[in-house]
Design a protein around this motif. Structure first.
Motif, PDB file in Angstrom:
ATOM      1  N   VAL A 151       0.813  -1.219   0.000  1.00  0.00           N
ATOM      2  CA  VAL A 151       0.000   0.000   0.000  1.00  0.00           C
ATOM      3  C   VAL A 151       0.845   1.268   0.000  1.00  0.00           C
ATOM      4  CG1 VAL A 151      -0.242  -0.020   2.526  1.00  0.00           C
ATOM      5  CG2 VAL A 151      -1.932   1.178   1.132  1.00  0.00           C
ATOM      6  N   GLU A 152       1.960   1.274   0.759  1.00  0.00           N
ATOM      7  CA  GLU A 152       2.764   2.496   0.810  1.00  0.00           C
ATOM      8  C   GLU A 152       3.401   2.794  -0.545  1.00  0.00           C
ATOM      9  OE1 GLU A 152       5.468   2.986   4.017  1.00  0.00           O
ATOM     10  OE2 GLU A 152       4.065   2.270   5.536  1.00  0.00           O
ATOM     11  N   ARG A 153       3.831   1.754  -1.231  1.00  0.00           N
ATOM     12  CA  ARG A 153       4.418   1.939  -2.557  1.00  0.00           C
ATOM     13  C   ARG A 153       3.382   2.415  -3.562  1.00  0.00           C
ATOM     14  NH1 ARG A 153       8.721   3.417  -5.433  1.00  0.00           N
ATOM     15  NH2 ARG A 153       8.959   2.254  -7.397  1.00  0.00           N
ATOM     16  N   VAL A 154       2.243   1.735  -3.595  1.00  0.00           N
ATOM     17  CA  VAL A 154       1.224   2.039  -4.602  1.00  0.00           C
ATOM     18  C   VAL A 154       0.601   3.412  -4.367  1.00  0.00           C
ATOM     19  CG1 VAL A 154      -0.999   1.313  -5.541  1.00  0.00           C
ATOM     20  CG2 VAL A 154       0.743  -0.398  -5.035  1.00  0.00           C
ATOM     21  N   GLU A 161      13.566   5.964  -2.215  1.00  0.00           N
ATOM     22  CA  GLU A 161      14.700   5.581  -1.363  1.00  0.00           C
ATOM     23  C   GLU A 161      14.241   4.709  -0.199  1.00  0.00           C
ATOM     24  OE1 GLU A 161      13.995   8.645  -2.341  1.00  0.00           O
ATOM     25  OE2 GLU A 161      15.611   9.001  -3.796  1.00  0.00           O
ATOM     26  N   GLU A 162      13.120   5.076   0.431  1.00  0.00           N
ATOM     27  CA  GLU A 162      12.592   4.276   1.542  1.00  0.00           C
ATOM     28  C   GLU A 162      12.154   2.895   1.052  1.00  0.00           C
ATOM     29  OE1 GLU A 162      10.718   7.726   4.456  1.00  0.00           O
ATOM     30  OE2 GLU A 162       9.610   7.091   2.665  1.00  0.00           O
ATOM     31  N   TYR A 163      11.579   2.857  -0.116  1.00  0.00           N
ATOM     32  CA  TYR A 163      11.133   1.589  -0.715  1.00  0.00           C
ATOM     33  C   TYR A 163      12.321   0.665  -0.957  1.00  0.00           C
ATOM     34  CZ  TYR A 163       8.906  -1.378  -4.336  1.00  0.00           C
ATOM     35  OH  TYR A 163       8.428  -2.426  -5.081  1.00  0.00           O
ATOM     36  N   GLU A 164      13.384   1.183  -1.547  1.00  0.00           N
ATOM     37  CA  GLU A 164      14.562   0.363  -1.805  1.00  0.00           C
ATOM     38  C   GLU A 164      15.272  -0.026  -0.512  1.00  0.00           C
ATOM     39  OE1 GLU A 164      15.641  -1.128  -4.479  1.00  0.00           O
ATOM     40  OE2 GLU A 164      13.894  -0.367  -5.565  1.00  0.00           O
TER      41      GLU A 164
END
Length: 304
Positions: A151-154, A161-164
């Protein structure tokens, strides 16, 4: 316009979806029905043979879950189970059946809300760590730290940067848990586009389920393909030998519950813990004991 008539306004097969709606409505009451059958009050059932088989297997598996609970407590195990999947995939239903007859002091559910302002400044995993089990406990996460990959990505709630950084960190984080003696089991509940569509309609038109729908849920429906891409990346980058993903085919809710519980039991080398026979002690009766009557106005009215 009635709830059922509203189906026809959404460009779908009204009769087929009404049948589906009624089927799901009956299914949603099965928890109460299960308790009635457990008490020996089977009542009149639609598709009685199929339901009888379902209940028989469910009760058998729940009996094994009680043995698992005793083993976890007796051997001081630490068990974490993650339940992930799309909205309306059935995660809550299987969690409810797992915990239904277990001790909440041993087996508890962690369903964390969105992080508050303070939590957003913490290390991402910090608020989840507070809910991890101590020895002799099982924790079932109804959604987990994988929110960042989904959900946070979409929805754009985290930066690239936080995603990676999440993907760099999560394998090491989970390996640390396993090395510390924690059993980590991860389930993804898989449903089709059509199935989620039908379940969302059921929630929209069932007053007892409308609370389950949030604006975020509705937006997730629009972004089905983005969630699919996020899921595929998540499974590819976090399916590690120490903590692999297990995919539950969840279009059929009842089969998904039974398959997931059965699989969960197979993941742990539990054994029945012997207990001394339970003897009910005789009640102590004292001659000077007098039970004071309760005032009539304190009683709950007996309407039923």
């Amino acid at each position: 316009m009635s709830n059922l008539d509203a189906f026809s306004s959404q460009g779908i097969d009204r009769d087929a979806d009404i049948r589906r709606f009624m089927h799901d409505l009956v299914d949603s009451y099965d928890e109460e029905l299960e308790l009635e059958i457990d008490d020996g009050e089977s009542g009149g059932l639609v598709d009685r043979e199929a339901r009888r088989l379902y209940f028989r297997e469910l009760f058998r598996l729940q009996g094994e879950l009680v043995k698992l609970q005793d083993w976890v407590q007796h051997t001081k195990q630490k068990v974490v189970i993650l339940f992930e999947g799309r909205d309306a995939a059935g995660k809550g239903g299987v969690i409810k059946r797992i915990t239904q007859r277990l001790n909440p002091r041993v087996v508890r559910v962690a369903a964390l809300p969105a992080p508050n302002d303070r939590e957003r400044t913490q290390w991402y995993f910090q608020r989840y760590i507070a809910h991890l089990p101590a020895a002799g406990e099982m924790v079932l996460f109804d959604r987990s730290w994988y929110n960042r990959a989904g959900v946070e990505r979409v929805m754009g709630f985290c930066s690239d940067e936080e995603y990676e950084e999440f993907f760099r960190t999560v394998p090491d984080f989970e390996r640390m848990l396993v090395r510390s003696g924690t059993v980590l089991i991860k389930y993804w509940f898989s449903i089709t586009d059509e199935e989620q569509h039908a379940r969302f309609l059921g929630r929209i038109h069932d007053p007892l389920k409308q609370w389950k729908l949030s604006p975020m849920d509705l937006e997730s429906r629009r972004r089905w393909e983005e969630y699919t891409k996020a899921k595929e990346i998540m499974l590819e980058r976090t399916h590690i030998p120490e903590a692999p993903w297990w995919v539950v085919q969840a279009v059929d809710k009842k089969k998904a519950r039974l398959n997931c519980i059965s699989h969960l039991l197979d993941q742990l080398p539990y054994a029945e813990v012997p207990h001394d026979p339970v003897l009910l002690p005789a009640r102590v009766r004292n001659a000077d004991y007098f039970r004071h009557p309760v005032p009539a106005e304190m009683y709950v009215p007996e309407k039923y």
